[in-house]
Design a protein around this motif. Structure first.
Motif, PDB file in Angstrom:
ATOM      1  N   ALA A 130       1.061  -1.141  -0.054  1.00 16.93           N
ATOM      2  CA  ALA A 130       0.168   0.150  -0.558  1.00 16.93           C
ATOM      3  C   ALA A 130       0.902   1.498  -0.142  1.00 16.93           C
ATOM      4  CB  ALA A 130      -0.586   0.270   1.257  1.00 16.93           C
ATOM      5  N   ARG A 131       2.076   1.476   0.892  1.00 15.63           N
ATOM      6  CA  ARG A 131       2.944   2.354   0.638  1.00 15.63           C
ATOM      7  C   ARG A 131       3.453   2.067  -0.531  1.00 15.63           C
ATOM      8  NH1 ARG A 131       4.971   1.448   7.412  1.00 15.63           N
ATOM      9  NH2 ARG A 131       3.199   2.199   7.992  1.00 15.63           N
ATOM     10  N   ALA A 163      -6.959   5.975   7.110  1.00 13.31           N
ATOM     11  CA  ALA A 163      -7.025   5.842   5.954  1.00 13.31           C
ATOM     12  C   ALA A 163      -5.551   6.473   5.868  1.00 13.31           C
ATOM     13  CB  ALA A 163      -7.691   6.057   4.805  1.00 13.31           C
ATOM     14  N   LYS A 164      -6.086   7.724   5.685  1.00 16.98           N
ATOM     15  CA  LYS A 164      -4.241   8.387   6.009  1.00 16.98           C
ATOM     16  C   LYS A 164      -2.676   8.268   5.842  1.00 16.98           C
ATOM     17  CE  LYS A 164      -6.996  12.844   5.527  1.00 16.98           C
ATOM     18  NZ  LYS A 164      -7.336  13.792   6.394  1.00 16.98           N
ATOM     19  N   LEU A 165      -1.722   8.379   5.331  1.00 14.15           N
ATOM     20  CA  LEU A 165      -1.124   7.751   4.808  1.00 14.15           C
ATOM     21  C   LEU A 165      -0.148   9.407   5.732  1.00 14.15           C
ATOM     22  CD1 LEU A 165      -0.078   5.434   2.349  1.00 14.15           C
ATOM     23  CD2 LEU A 165      -0.679   4.594   4.934  1.00 14.15           C
ATOM     24  N   ASN A 202      -4.929   8.665  -0.604  1.00 17.28           N
ATOM     25  CA  ASN A 202      -3.045   8.448  -0.602  1.00 17.28           C
ATOM     26  C   ASN A 202      -2.776   9.043  -1.878  1.00 17.28           C
ATOM     27  OD1 ASN A 202      -2.769   8.728   2.668  1.00 17.28           O
ATOM     28  ND2 ASN A 202      -3.852   6.556   2.205  1.00 17.28           N
ATOM     29  N   ASP A 203      -1.824   9.281  -2.106  1.00 25.73           N
ATOM     30  CA  ASP A 203      -0.622   9.245  -3.304  1.00 25.73           C
ATOM     31  C   ASP A 203      -0.370   7.765  -3.935  1.00 25.73           C
ATOM     32  OD1 ASP A 203       0.382  10.467  -5.740  1.00 25.73           O
ATOM     33  OD2 ASP A 203       2.395  10.458  -4.537  1.00 25.73           O
ATOM     34  N   ILE A 204      -1.676   7.390  -4.704  1.00 27.00           N
ATOM     35  CA  ILE A 204      -1.318   6.146  -5.229  1.00 27.00           C
ATOM     36  C   ILE A 204      -0.975   6.014  -7.042  1.00 27.00           C
ATOM     37  CG2 ILE A 204      -2.821   5.327  -3.634  1.00 27.00           C
ATOM     38  CD1 ILE A 204      -4.722   5.170  -5.680  1.00 27.00           C
ATOM     39  N   SER A 205      -0.817   5.238  -7.462  1.00 25.42           N
ATOM     40  CA  SER A 205      -0.801   4.990  -8.605  1.00 25.42           C
ATOM     41  C   SER A 205      -1.503   4.329  -9.723  1.00 25.42           C
ATOM     42  CB  SER A 205       0.871   4.906  -8.953  1.00 25.42           C
ATOM     43  OG  SER A 205       1.155   4.236  -8.386  1.00 25.42           O
ATOM     44  N   LEU A 206      -1.855   3.254  -8.888  1.00 22.37           N
ATOM     45  CA  LEU A 206      -2.411   1.967  -8.801  1.00 22.37           C
ATOM     46  C   LEU A 206      -4.079   1.635  -7.996  1.00 22.37           C
ATOM     47  CD1 LEU A 206      -3.228  -0.825 -10.445  1.00 22.37           C
ATOM     48  CD2 LEU A 206      -1.507  -1.677  -9.091  1.00 22.37           C
ATOM     49  N   LEU A 207      -4.789   1.620  -8.660  1.00 20.95           N
ATOM     50  CA  LEU A 207      -6.477   1.417  -7.479  1.00 20.95           C
ATOM     51  C   LEU A 207      -6.909  -0.234  -8.216  1.00 20.95           C
ATOM     52  CD1 LEU A 207      -8.074   1.879  -5.187  1.00 20.95           C
ATOM     53  CD2 LEU A 207      -9.429   3.263  -7.553  1.00 20.95           C
TER      54      LEU A 207
END
Length: 240
Positions: free
Chosen positions: A78-79, A104-106, A153-158
């Motif tokens: 996740a991170r 949920a927030k990192l 959060n800052d993600i590039s894949l969901l």
């Protein structure tokens, strides 16, 4: 061809003594929604759980943004920038909507605050119930919260598992609109039984059968392929 963000190769995953994924391989490209479809029990949800580390594969590789992630723990994955929405949504019913986002927030920074503002603009109902227990939300609102928590959060894949399950058609339309906006920000891999929704958001498809990918291609090709839909999805022409 677009950049490959996720590549799974020869995944072998067991649940107890049951061999669920049997050599599964597929790719997810940037700027696209990749849909995993197939009959019940084909291994779709197991695929997402394997990707996020909840069910580590006994064999095979998973490469995300050029980095090998198989064998890592779910929180480590996740991170690295992968969000996950499980089939049961995974919200905390006793916590308020606000508290669900806090958990949920990192990070608590300006970028996260900006993403949260965009989420509340996308899913306006969440702001109205900001201080209400999440368990009091409707099914559609709970799904909006689950997706919102995954993209705060800052993600590039969901990774999203069955978002339309049990929802009214009007809510499904709202989710279609939301996912089509979300894919502008990150790659989406979607498990979906509702073919209407799958075809409305999907750019690419992979059909699973007995833990393997048996057919792949552009979604528009599958929409027009009555024989393939009937053979693997049980969709007759009148239902499509």
């Amino acid at each position: 061809m677009n950049e490959v963000v996720l590549k799974a190769d020869n995944l072998q995953t067991y649940i107890g003594h049951h061999h669920i994924l049997q050599g599964l391989s597929f790719e997810a490209q940037a700027d696209a929604v990749t849909v995993l479809i197939g009959r019940n029990g084909a291994g779709k949800s197991t695929t997402l759980k394997t990707l996020i580390g909840l069910l580590p594969p006994s064999e095979g590789t998973i490469v995300f943004n050029g980095m090998s992630i198989q064998g890592k723990r779910p929180y480590e994955i996740a991170r690295m920038g992968i969000g996950y929405v499980p089939e049961d949504m995974g919200i905390f019913a006793d916590l308020t909507v606000e508290e669900n986002f806090k958990v949920a927030k990192l990070k608590e920074d300006e970028a996260t605050a900006g993403r949260l503002a965009r989420i509340l603009d996308l899913f306006g109902a969440l702001g109205k119930f900001w201080h209400s227990p999440a368990g009091n939300l409707s099914g559609g609102q709970k799904q909006m919260l689950a997706i919102g928590r995954a993209i705060v959060n800052d993600i590039s894949l969901l990774l999203i598992d069955e978002p339309s399950k049990g929802l009214a058609p009007i809510i499904i339309e709202a989710l279609i609109e939301a996912i089509n906006l979300i894919k502008e920000e990150c790659v989406v891999v979607l498990v979906e039984q509702n073919f209407y929704m799958a075809s409305a958001v999907g750019d690419y498809f992979h059909i699973l059968d007995d833990g393997r990918i048996v057919h792949s291609g552009r979604m528009e090709a599958l929409v027009d392929d009555e024989e393939l839909k009937s053979r693997y999805l049980g969709i007759s022409k009148s239902k499509s």
